[in-house]
Design a protein around this motif. Structure first.
Motif, PDB file in Angstrom:
ATOM      1  N   GLY A 368       0.814  -1.210   0.000  1.00 53.47           N
ATOM      2  CA  GLY A 368       0.000   0.000   0.000  1.00 53.47           C
ATOM      3  C   GLY A 368       0.843   1.253   0.000  1.00 53.47           C
ATOM      4  N   ALA A 369       2.011   1.193   0.643  1.00 56.09           N
ATOM      5  CA  ALA A 369       2.878   2.365   0.721  1.00 56.09           C
ATOM      6  C   ALA A 369       3.475   2.736  -0.635  1.00 56.09           C
ATOM      7  N   GLN A 370       3.569   1.772  -1.560  1.00 53.43           N
ATOM      8  CA  GLN A 370       4.165   2.057  -2.859  1.00 53.43           C
ATOM      9  C   GLN A 370       3.283   2.959  -3.710  1.00 53.43           C
ATOM     10  N   THR A 371       1.982   2.928  -3.479  1.00 53.02           N
ATOM     11  CA  THR A 371       1.059   3.727  -4.292  1.00 53.02           C
ATOM     12  C   THR A 371       0.514   4.943  -3.549  1.00 53.02           C
ATOM     13  N   ALA A 372       0.785   5.043  -2.260  1.00 51.53           N
ATOM     14  CA  ALA A 372       0.312   6.182  -1.464  1.00 51.53           C
ATOM     15  C   ALA A 372       1.409   7.241  -1.422  1.00 51.53           C
ATOM     16  N   THR A 373       1.219   8.325  -2.157  1.00 51.21           N
ATOM     17  CA  THR A 373       2.228   9.380  -2.243  1.00 51.21           C
ATOM     18  C   THR A 373       1.598  10.716  -1.866  1.00 51.21           C
ATOM     19  N   PRO A 374       1.773  11.158  -0.635  1.00 54.17           N
ATOM     20  CA  PRO A 374       1.220  12.458  -0.227  1.00 54.17           C
ATOM     21  C   PRO A 374       1.839  13.602  -1.024  1.00 54.17           C
ATOM     22  N   ALA A 375       1.130  14.718  -1.084  1.00 49.98           N
ATOM     23  CA  ALA A 375       1.617  15.889  -1.824  1.00 49.98           C
ATOM     24  C   ALA A 375       2.934  16.406  -1.249  1.00 49.98           C
ATOM     25  N   SER A 376       3.134  16.236   0.053  1.00 52.18           N
ATOM     26  CA  SER A 376       4.362  16.726   0.690  1.00 52.18           C
ATOM     27  C   SER A 376       5.606  16.002   0.200  1.00 52.18           C
ATOM     28  N   PHE A 377       5.448  14.809  -0.384  1.00 52.81           N
ATOM     29  CA  PHE A 377       6.592  14.053  -0.884  1.00 52.81           C
ATOM     30  C   PHE A 377       7.212  14.727  -2.108  1.00 52.81           C
ATOM     31  N   ALA A 378       6.441  15.563  -2.810  1.00 50.82           N
ATOM     32  CA  ALA A 378       6.920  16.161  -4.065  1.00 50.82           C
ATOM     33  C   ALA A 378       8.125  17.066  -3.844  1.00 50.82           C
ATOM     34  N   ALA A 379       8.213  17.695  -2.683  1.00 45.75           N
ATOM     35  CA  ALA A 379       9.315  18.619  -2.410  1.00 45.75           C
ATOM     36  C   ALA A 379      10.548  17.923  -1.845  1.00 45.75           C
ATOM     37  N   LEU A 380      10.480  16.616  -1.679  1.00 42.00           N
ATOM     38  CA  LEU A 380      11.584  15.865  -1.072  1.00 42.00           C
ATOM     39  C   LEU A 380      12.488  15.256  -2.130  1.00 42.00           C
ATOM     40  N   PRO A 381      13.768  15.049  -1.829  1.00 39.03           N
ATOM     41  CA  PRO A 381      14.663  14.367  -2.772  1.00 39.03           C
ATOM     42  C   PRO A 381      14.161  12.952  -3.075  1.00 39.03           C
ATOM     43  N   ASP A 382      14.395  12.504  -4.310  1.00 42.36           N
ATOM     44  CA  ASP A 382      13.911  11.186  -4.732  1.00 42.36           C
ATOM     45  C   ASP A 382      14.447  10.068  -3.840  1.00 42.36           C
ATOM     46  N   GLU A 383      15.695  10.175  -3.446  1.00 43.43           N
ATOM     47  CA  GLU A 383      16.298   9.120  -2.603  1.00 43.43           C
ATOM     48  C   GLU A 383      15.593   9.034  -1.251  1.00 43.43           C
ATOM     49  N   TYR A 384      15.250  10.193  -0.701  1.00 43.21           N
ATOM     50  CA  TYR A 384      14.557  10.244   0.587  1.00 43.21           C
ATOM     51  C   TYR A 384      13.159   9.636   0.471  1.00 43.21           C
ATOM     52  N   VAL A 385      12.465   9.961  -0.621  1.00 45.78           N
ATOM     53  CA  VAL A 385      11.125   9.418  -0.843  1.00 45.78           C
ATOM     54  C   VAL A 385      11.179   7.897  -0.981  1.00 45.78           C
ATOM     55  N   THR A 386      12.177   7.416  -1.730  1.00 48.34           N
ATOM     56  CA  THR A 386      12.328   5.964  -1.902  1.00 48.34           C
ATOM     57  C   THR A 386      12.526   5.270  -0.566  1.00 48.34           C
ATOM     58  N   ARG A 387      13.350   5.904   0.281  1.00 43.96           N
ATOM     59  CA  ARG A 387      13.599   5.307   1.596  1.00 43.96           C
ATOM     60  C   ARG A 387      12.339   5.316   2.451  1.00 43.96           C
ATOM     61  N   LEU A 388      11.550   6.373   2.354  1.00 38.39           N
ATOM     62  CA  LEU A 388      10.303   6.434   3.111  1.00 38.39           C
ATOM     63  C   LEU A 388       9.337   5.341   2.664  1.00 38.39           C
ATOM     64  N   LYS A 389       9.249   5.119   1.352  1.00 38.77           N
ATOM     65  CA  LYS A 389       8.304   4.129   0.833  1.00 38.77           C
ATOM     66  C   LYS A 389       8.742   2.700   1.124  1.00 38.77           C
ATOM     67  N   GLU A 390      10.008   2.535   1.457  1.00 38.74           N
ATOM     68  CA  GLU A 390      10.493   1.202   1.822  1.00 38.74           C
ATOM     69  C   GLU A 390      10.270   0.902   3.295  1.00 38.74           C
ATOM     70  N   GLY A 391       9.840   1.920   4.061  1.00 37.41           N
ATOM     71  CA  GLY A 391       9.668   1.742   5.498  1.00 37.41           C
ATOM     72  C   GLY A 391       8.216   1.494   5.884  1.00 37.41           C
ATOM     73  N   VAL A 392       7.999   1.532   7.179  1.00 37.93           N
ATOM     74  CA  VAL A 392       6.673   1.317   7.764  1.00 37.93           C
ATOM     75  C   VAL A 392       6.405   2.455   8.726  1.00 37.93           C
ATOM     76  N   VAL A 393       5.177   2.920   8.761  1.00 45.82           N
ATOM     77  CA  VAL A 393       4.821   4.020   9.655  1.00 45.82           C
ATOM     78  C   VAL A 393       5.224   3.681  11.084  1.00 45.82           C
ATOM     79  N   HIS A 394       5.917   4.627  11.730  1.00 48.66           N
ATOM     80  CA  HIS A 394       6.414   4.381  13.083  1.00 48.66           C
ATOM     81  C   HIS A 394       5.329   4.680  14.115  1.00 48.66           C
ATOM     82  N   ASN A 395       4.239   3.972  13.983  1.00 49.57           N
ATOM     83  CA  ASN A 395       3.126   4.093  14.922  1.00 49.57           C
ATOM     84  C   ASN A 395       2.300   2.815  14.795  1.00 49.57           C
TER      85      ASN A 395
END
Length: 491
Positions: A368-395
């Protein structure tokens, strides 16, 4: 010709030996050595007639030693695998012995407790989520892991029918604390992981830099896979020890009390050097809960409470002077850790919005995280976004809500609250030690309810420790009920 039970005694060891021989073909040197040590320990326990107590001790001591071998991993990033852990080898022997006694010697059904209700309903809901999941294999691994730890819970509750056996369990827990504390201190002093084969350590989480790289701080993980996992272990153990120390504070001159106090200090030291802020807050809440219960029960005079408060403040001050990284962790930038958590929560909310009631299915968060891309991700570096999508929400709560929906989250919360309330389900406790255990175990769950707000606890080993606390709470309550019955008979 082989007949009856005599034949079973011969065939069963041959079959087990053949199975182990096949499984061992792909094992590395570490696993072969560990299996050899387990076999030697098993032989010694049989020889001295301490098989069940010994297996209980070894099992509890090996639970936090996260040496594993993956059996099956679904495709994708950060999906839950099916793994064999060191403690599973011990549990396999314990379960076989338990089943043998149950079927052929005692000839009875396993003990059933009303406290299993919310656990079983939650596991059933996890299994049902396969119906609407896009990736059934992800649900399968989740179901397998939760059934596994639920089976462990049921077996332990059934085996622990004597107070004497419970002492072996907590001796194993104390051994696990000592081993992890020693390893974490060794890692801190040498700034090395000391990885054993089968231990998967997240290296990026072990080093922090402050002052532009002028100061580097090492975060040990002990015998677990991550510093936060080590912190979680200490949140599971230290409140139980604190509860015991408070209950028997008048015995402080005895060697046992002093030994347990030293282990408590070792556990708190290990917790401190993990630099896990969530762990610090969680253990503080758990300790506060223990104090409140003891005060309300009239077991803790105000004088002792004041002394404990002064002692805690002095301990924190000394710890900061000896290890300034404790203060840096609170006052200095957190390497985008807080920012990442907020971004992942934003992403989780997108996933939840699409399937709020049922969720996307157990184990399916990564897809689900691979297709869920919030608008705030657009301003982030691609490498950072990739790392976020490989993780799990810390909650943990958002994670459960994402995968199991509102229904699953409510079941999860009902389960936690039910076990937290167990010490108060009995109007009168008849055994002081059992009461202290119940309060301490309940406090560990409450502490983790806070910890769940800042970490995901996605691995099966994380939940196994929680399920073990459930099992011990059930055992402690049942043993105290038995003690009450004996007192009535005596009068």
């Amino acid at each position: 010709m082989i007949n009856g039970l005599h034949g079973l005694w011969l065939v069963l060891p041959i079959a087990l030996f053949a199975l182990l021989l096949v499984l061992a073909q792909d094992l590395g040197f570490t696993w072969m050595v560990l299996l050899g040590l387990c076999a030697a320990a098993l032989a010694g326990l049989i020889w001295f007639g301490k098989l069940i107590p010994g297996l209980l001790f070894i099992f509890m001591a090996s639970v936090p030693i996260v040496i594993s071998k993956h059996v099956y991993s679904p495709p994708g990033t950060f999906t839950l695998p099916i793994s064999i852990y060191l403690c599973d080898v011990v549990f396999f022997a314990l379960a076989l012995l338990w089943l043998w006694r149950l079927v052929f010697i005692e000839r009875r059904a396993p003990l059933v407790s009303v406290h299993y209700k919310w656990v079983l309903i939650l596991v059933a809901w996890i299994a049902v989520s396969v119906i609407w999941s896009e990736h059934p294999s992800y649900v399968f691994t989740s179901v397998f892991n939760y059934v596994r730890i639920t089976l462990i819970m049921v077996v332990l509750v059934d085996v622990l029918q004597e107070k004497g056996l419970l002492k072996y369990v907590f001796a194993g827990v104390l051994f696990a604390l000592a081993a992890n504390a020693c390893m974490s201190l060794l890692q801190l002093l040498t700034t090395a992981n000391f990885e054993l084969q089968g231990v998967k350590v997240g290296l990026d989480a072990t080093r922090l830099q402050y002052g532009g790289g002028a100061i580097e701080v090492y975060r040990p993980s002990g015998l677990t896979v991550h510093p936060n996992m080590l912190a979680s272990l200490m949140v599971f153990i230290t409140p139980v020890i604190a509860s015991y120390l408070l209950m028997y504070r008048n015995h402080w001159r005895g060697w046992l009390w002093r030994l347990i106090f030293l282990l408590y200090l070792a556990g708190m030291t290990a917790l401190g050097i993990t630099l896990s802020r969530g762990g610090w807050l969680s253990v503080a809440i758990a300790m506060l809960f223990v104090l409140i219960v003891f005060v309300q029960a009239g077991m803790l005079p105000k004088r002792v409470l004041v002394n404990l408060g002064i002692g805690a403040m002095l301990a924190v001050a000394i710890a900061i002077v000896v290890y300034p990284a404790l203060l840096l962790r609170v006052t200095q930038p957190d390497h985008r850790s807080g920012e990442s958590r907020l971004l992942l929560i934003e992403q989780a909310l997108m996933i939840i919005k699409n399937d709020p009631v049922l969720g996307i299915g157990a184990g399916n968060y990564s897809s689900g995280a691979q297709t869920a891309t919030p608008a705030s991700f657009a301003a982030l570096p691609d490498e950072y976004v990739t790392r976020l999508k490989e993780g799990v929400v810390h909650n943990k709560y958002f994670l459960v809500l994402s995968e199991l929906g509102v229904v699953g989250l409510l079941l999860f919360l009902f389960m936690l609250v039910h076990f937290v309330r167990m010490p108060f389900s009995r109007g009168v406790w008849h055994d002081p030690w059992l009461f202290s255990l119940s309060v301490g175990l309940s406090a560990t769950i409450l502490g983790h309810m806070l910890f769940f707000m800042v970490d995901h606890f996605y691995s099966e080993i994380s939940m196994q420790q929680l399920w073990l606390v459930f099992a011990l709470l059930v055992v402690v309550e049942r043993l105290d009920m038995a003690a009450a019955g004996l007192k009535k008979m005596a009068t």
